[in-house]
Design a protein around this motif. Structure first.
Motif, mmCIF file in Angstrom:
data_model
loop_
_atom_site.group_PDB
_atom_site.id
_atom_site.type_symbol
_atom_site.label_atom_id
_atom_site.label_comp_id
_atom_site.label_asym_id
_atom_site.label_seq_id
_atom_site.Cartn_x
_atom_site.Cartn_y
_atom_site.Cartn_z
ATOM 1 N N SER A 1 41.933 26.836 20.442
ATOM 2 C CA SER A 1 40.559 27.131 20.046
ATOM 3 C C SER A 1 39.589 26.312 20.895
ATOM 4 N N GLY A 2 38.465 26.921 21.251
ATOM 5 C CA GLY A 2 37.446 26.233 22.047
ATOM 6 C C GLY A 2 37.676 26.290 23.543
ATOM 7 N N SER A 3 38.588 27.121 23.993
ATOM 8 C CA SER A 3 38.899 27.206 25.424
ATOM 9 C C SER A 3 37.852 28.010 26.190
ATOM 10 N N ARG A 4 37.787 27.721 27.467
ATOM 11 C CA ARG A 4 37.012 28.534 28.413
ATOM 12 C C ARG A 4 37.992 29.386 29.199
ATOM 13 N N VAL A 5 37.669 30.685 29.360
ATOM 14 C CA VAL A 5 38.517 31.577 30.142
ATOM 15 C C VAL A 5 37.703 32.126 31.310
ATOM 16 N N ILE A 6 38.111 31.759 32.513
ATOM 17 C CA ILE A 6 37.515 32.326 33.727
ATOM 18 C C ILE A 6 38.293 33.594 34.054
ATOM 19 N N ILE A 7 37.593 34.699 34.212
ATOM 20 C CA ILE A 7 38.264 35.974 34.499
ATOM 21 C C ILE A 7 37.873 36.448 35.891
ATOM 22 N N PHE A 8 38.868 36.764 36.694
ATOM 23 C CA PHE A 8 38.665 37.455 37.966
ATOM 24 C C PHE A 8 39.137 38.900 37.772
ATOM 25 N N GLY A 9 38.202 39.830 37.796
ATOM 26 C CA GLY A 9 38.543 41.235 37.690
ATOM 27 C C GLY A 9 38.232 41.943 38.996
ATOM 28 N N VAL A 10 39.012 42.950 39.311
ATOM 29 C CA VAL A 10 38.789 43.708 40.548
ATOM 30 C C VAL A 10 37.476 44.485 40.432
ATOM 31 N N GLY A 11 36.583 44.271 41.383
ATOM 32 C CA GLY A 11 35.348 45.049 41.455
ATOM 33 C C GLY A 11 35.575 46.252 42.346
ATOM 34 N N HIS A 12 36.064 47.333 41.766
ATOM 35 C CA HIS A 12 36.431 48.505 42.567
ATOM 36 C C HIS A 12 35.255 49.065 43.354
ATOM 37 N N LEU B 1 33.518 39.716 38.731
ATOM 38 C CA LEU B 1 34.115 40.796 39.513
ATOM 39 C C LEU B 1 34.266 40.296 40.937
ATOM 40 N N ILE B 2 35.381 40.632 41.549
ATOM 41 C CA ILE B 2 35.675 40.176 42.912
ATOM 42 C C ILE B 2 35.733 41.394 43.834
ATOM 43 N N GLY B 3 35.020 41.294 44.949
ATOM 44 C CA GLY B 3 34.939 42.391 45.904
ATOM 45 C C GLY B 3 36.189 42.506 46.770
ATOM 46 N N PRO B 4 36.204 43.444 47.705
ATOM 47 C CA PRO B 4 37.392 43.681 48.538
ATOM 48 C C PRO B 4 37.679 42.527 49.490
#
Length: 396
Positions: free
Chosen positions: A175-186, A258-261
């Motif tokens: 509980s109380g965590s930070r989540v950094i998300i890298f998602g593909v930016g199509h 979102l992460i680019g190509p």
């Protein structure tokens, strides 16, 4: 509009369908700048590839005349081009005005709405809970310490259910965590874009990590390219948020990118930006910070432009490629990663840039941990075509 005008069609989804019993094609803006879906008769779709900025209206008229075996008046071609322009599917002054209004509306939203509810997953909280619980029942891994870096798919949730289950059954973080998300930016034309908005899910609202965001933007003064409109419809982050919110309730915050190509990361002007970005992110890594990559791997077969159907023997090669890529990500040098991944272009791996950033981050932190592949699969996705997915974790 005169005969010398050379129309340029924007990148759009072209979807075969039926309208009033007749075969048609639907044009859809995958970014969401244009919200309407436009119906185009089947007999004019052949003109779309010619709208490339190289052919003028006379060229289109000549091609149409050849196709139909009779002279097609220029006025008919102008009518078609005007229609597409009015709808915002051509690069033009009109589109720029539409885009400006779309951005104004998008930026004014207090939170990011769900884009794929009722299609990819249920909208109601009770139905969404049953939906995710059924997926999580597909595996029952040991209750080991959750990985600091999690790899999960972003493919259609039903199609990739087993891989989602293998990832998120192992991600019971404190509980109380930070989540950094890298998602593909199509459809992202930048190296990355952070979303500064909170996000809606069937279970309520997931809060953005305001502290981390302020540290990156104000203290470190990093270029974050915030709130690109590609966030509006992109699913690679949305699917991760759905599982996280179900598992962790409201006891976490997110920092979604979102992460680019990957090709953008080869540009000289990007290298300094990347160096500063990685340095700033490395300073956020602590005991309560976790990273998720919402990525898929190889895309092969006729659906993805290949002149062959994927065989069982080729699937073995695909899965070995994915294994090698993870070894390179977690244990390789960044220069080797770039050199090796240049050779993987034919495999059409959409998560390369996310993996590269993780590789850079681990090398920057000089961390030596261990990774584990929980599950691999090449999922059939169209006739003779597959998408490979991986569930994996990295502990340190």
């Amino acid at each position: 509009m005169d005969a010398t005008y050379k129309p340029i069609l924007r990148y759009v989804d072209v979807i075969p369908a039926k309208h009033e019993g007749k075969p048609v094609f639907l044009l859809r803006d995958p970014v969401g700048i244009i919200e309407d879906v436009v119906v185009v008769p089947q007999n004019v779709v052949f003109l779309l590839p010619l709208m490339d900025g190289k052919h003028d209206l006379r060229d289109l008229q000549v091609e149409a005349t050849k196709r139909f075996g009779e002279i097609v008046p220029l006025e008919e071609i102008i009518k078609i081009v005007n229609f597409l322009d009015e709808k915002g599917f051509l690069w033009s002054k009109n589109f720029e005005e539409i885009k400006s209004k779309a951005y104004e509306n998008w930026l004014s939203l207090p939170l990011r709405p769900m884009a794929h509810a009722k299609q990819a997953y249920p909208l109601s909280a009770s139905e969404a809970k049953f939906f995710i619980d059924d997926i999580l029942k597909l595996c029952n891994p040991d209750s080991s310490k959750p990985p600091k870096i999690l790899i999960a798919p972003h493919i259609d949730i039903r199609a990739g259910a087993k891989a989602f289950a293998e990832s998120y059954n192992r991600f019971k973080i404190p509980s109380g965590s930070r989540v950094i998300i890298f998602g593909v930016g199509h459809h992202l034309d930048l190296p990355w874009s952070v979303l500064t908005k909170d996000l809606a899910t069937p279970f309520g609202v997931v809060k953005n990590d305001r502290g981390g965001l302020l540290y990156l933007s104000n203290s470190k003064k990093i270029e974050l390219f915030p709130n690109h409109i590609a966030h509006k419809l992109e699913h690679s982050i949305e699917f991760q948020i759905l599982f996280l919110h179900h598992l962790l309730k409201d006891e976490f915050v997110i920092l979604p990118f979102l992460i680019g190509p990957l090709i953008i990361f080869f540009e000289d002007k990007t290298k300094e930006l990347v160096e500063k970005f990685i340095e700033a992110l490395s300073e956020l890594i602590d005991d309560r910070t976790y990273i998720i990559l919402g990525i898929d791997f190889c895309h092969l077969g006729p659906r993805y432009g290949d002149p062959f159907e994927v065989s069982e023997a080729y699937i073995k090669k695909i899965l070995e490629t994915d294994k090698s890529l993870l070894e390179l990500t977690f244990n390789g040098k960044s220069e080797d990663f770039l050199n090796e991944t240049k050779k993987l272009t034919p495999m059409k791996i959409c998560g390369l840039s996310c993996l590269y950033l993780v590789n850079l981050l681990l090398n920057k932190l000089n961390i030596k941990g261990e990774y584990q592949i929980f599950y691999q699969e090449a999922i059939p996705f169209g006739q003779g075509s597959v998408v490979s997915v991986v569930s994996a974790g990295y502990h340190f």
